[in-house]
Design a protein around this motif. Structure first.
Motif, mmCIF file in Angstrom:
data_model
loop_
_atom_site.group_PDB
_atom_site.id
_atom_site.type_symbol
_atom_site.label_atom_id
_atom_site.label_comp_id
_atom_site.label_asym_id
_atom_site.label_seq_id
_atom_site.Cartn_x
_atom_site.Cartn_y
_atom_site.Cartn_z
ATOM 1 N N GLU A 29 0.752 -1.306 0.095
ATOM 2 C CA GLU A 29 -0.070 0.240 -0.073
ATOM 3 C C GLU A 29 0.772 1.121 -0.067
ATOM 4 O OE1 GLU A 29 -2.530 -0.329 3.387
ATOM 5 O OE2 GLU A 29 -3.895 -1.995 2.405
ATOM 6 N N GLY A 75 1.956 1.921 -3.526
ATOM 7 C CA GLY A 75 0.917 2.404 -4.455
ATOM 8 C C GLY A 75 0.735 3.655 -4.211
ATOM 9 N N ARG A 76 0.660 4.110 -2.859
ATOM 10 C CA ARG A 76 0.548 5.759 -2.445
ATOM 11 C C ARG A 76 1.815 6.568 -3.095
ATOM 12 N NH1 ARG A 76 -0.806 3.443 2.600
ATOM 13 N NH2 ARG A 76 1.134 3.965 3.515
ATOM 14 N N ARG A 77 2.934 6.006 -3.011
ATOM 15 C CA ARG A 77 4.270 6.492 -3.547
ATOM 16 C C ARG A 77 3.936 6.705 -5.120
ATOM 17 N NH1 ARG A 77 8.796 5.731 -6.169
ATOM 18 N NH2 ARG A 77 8.235 3.394 -6.064
ATOM 19 N N LEU A 78 3.552 5.588 -5.585
ATOM 20 C CA LEU A 78 3.569 5.778 -7.130
ATOM 21 C C LEU A 78 2.351 6.824 -7.396
ATOM 22 C CD1 LEU A 78 3.914 2.095 -8.087
ATOM 23 C CD2 LEU A 78 5.659 3.894 -8.580
ATOM 24 N N THR A 79 1.124 6.603 -6.843
ATOM 25 C CA THR A 79 0.035 7.637 -7.073
ATOM 26 C C THR A 79 0.584 9.010 -6.909
ATOM 27 O OG1 THR A 79 -1.781 5.914 -6.312
ATOM 28 C CG2 THR A 79 -2.225 8.353 -6.460
ATOM 29 N N SER A 80 1.299 9.626 -5.778
ATOM 30 C CA SER A 80 1.857 10.632 -5.740
ATOM 31 C C SER A 80 2.738 11.352 -6.961
ATOM 32 C CB SER A 80 2.341 11.081 -4.317
ATOM 33 O OG SER A 80 3.559 10.213 -4.220
ATOM 34 N N GLN A 81 3.495 10.241 -7.198
ATOM 35 C CA GLN A 81 4.526 10.544 -8.649
ATOM 36 C C GLN A 81 3.639 10.992 -9.744
ATOM 37 O OE1 GLN A 81 7.235 7.611 -8.738
ATOM 38 N NE2 GLN A 81 8.580 8.328 -7.370
ATOM 39 N N ALA A 82 2.500 10.198 -10.010
ATOM 40 C CA ALA A 82 1.774 10.589 -11.182
ATOM 41 C C ALA A 82 1.234 11.838 -11.164
ATOM 42 C CB ALA A 82 0.965 9.309 -11.384
ATOM 43 N N MET A 83 0.748 12.122 -10.055
ATOM 44 C CA MET A 83 -0.129 13.547 -9.985
ATOM 45 C C MET A 83 1.115 14.618 -10.298
ATOM 46 S SD MET A 83 -2.622 12.533 -7.138
ATOM 47 C CE MET A 83 -3.146 14.360 -6.641
#
Length: 128
Positions: A93, A96-104
């Protein structure tokens, strides 16, 4: 050290900064002891499974030893052992949070007056 309250153990194990916060989490149904909700005064036993929320994560730990004194982080870590499933879930998890913040893509600064007017104009056209 036969009888240690759940809120006191959670505080000593450094899951919560104060006993009051531990008590509030237990009473709110956030902490589970052996798979069910527990009361603040529940006596902790060695070998019990405790599920504790901590920020975005949920720790599932097995009680290894008992203490009612808050010590350093390394000593507090010896009071419990995290289950392998819990550790894998937490790491997955977090990734997943790290990748989501990078994509934004966050804007570098706030919009100026002209950009704000353009945004409002676009929103009005979109609503019609």
């Amino acid at each position: 050290m036969d009888n240690i309250r759940l809120d006191k153990w959670l505080w000593a194990a450094r899951f919560f900064k104060t006993r009051a916060l531990a008590k509030k989490a237990i009473e709110g149904g956030k902490v589970h002891y052996n798979g069910s909700r527990a009361k603040t005064s529940k006596s902790v036993e060695v070998g019990a499974l405790v599920r504790v929320p901590q920020g975005w994560d949920h720790w599932e730990v097995e009680v290894v030893s008992l203490s009612d004194q808050r010590r350093g982080a390394t000593e507090a870590r010896e009071l419990y052992r995290e289950t392998p499933e819990s550790e894998a879930r937490r790491l997955r998890e977090a990734e997943g949070r790290r990748l989501t913040s990078q994509a934004m893509q966050h804007p570098l600064r706030r919009p100026d007056k002209k950009q704000r007017r353009d945004i409002h104009r676009f929103q009005r056209q979109h609503d019609e």
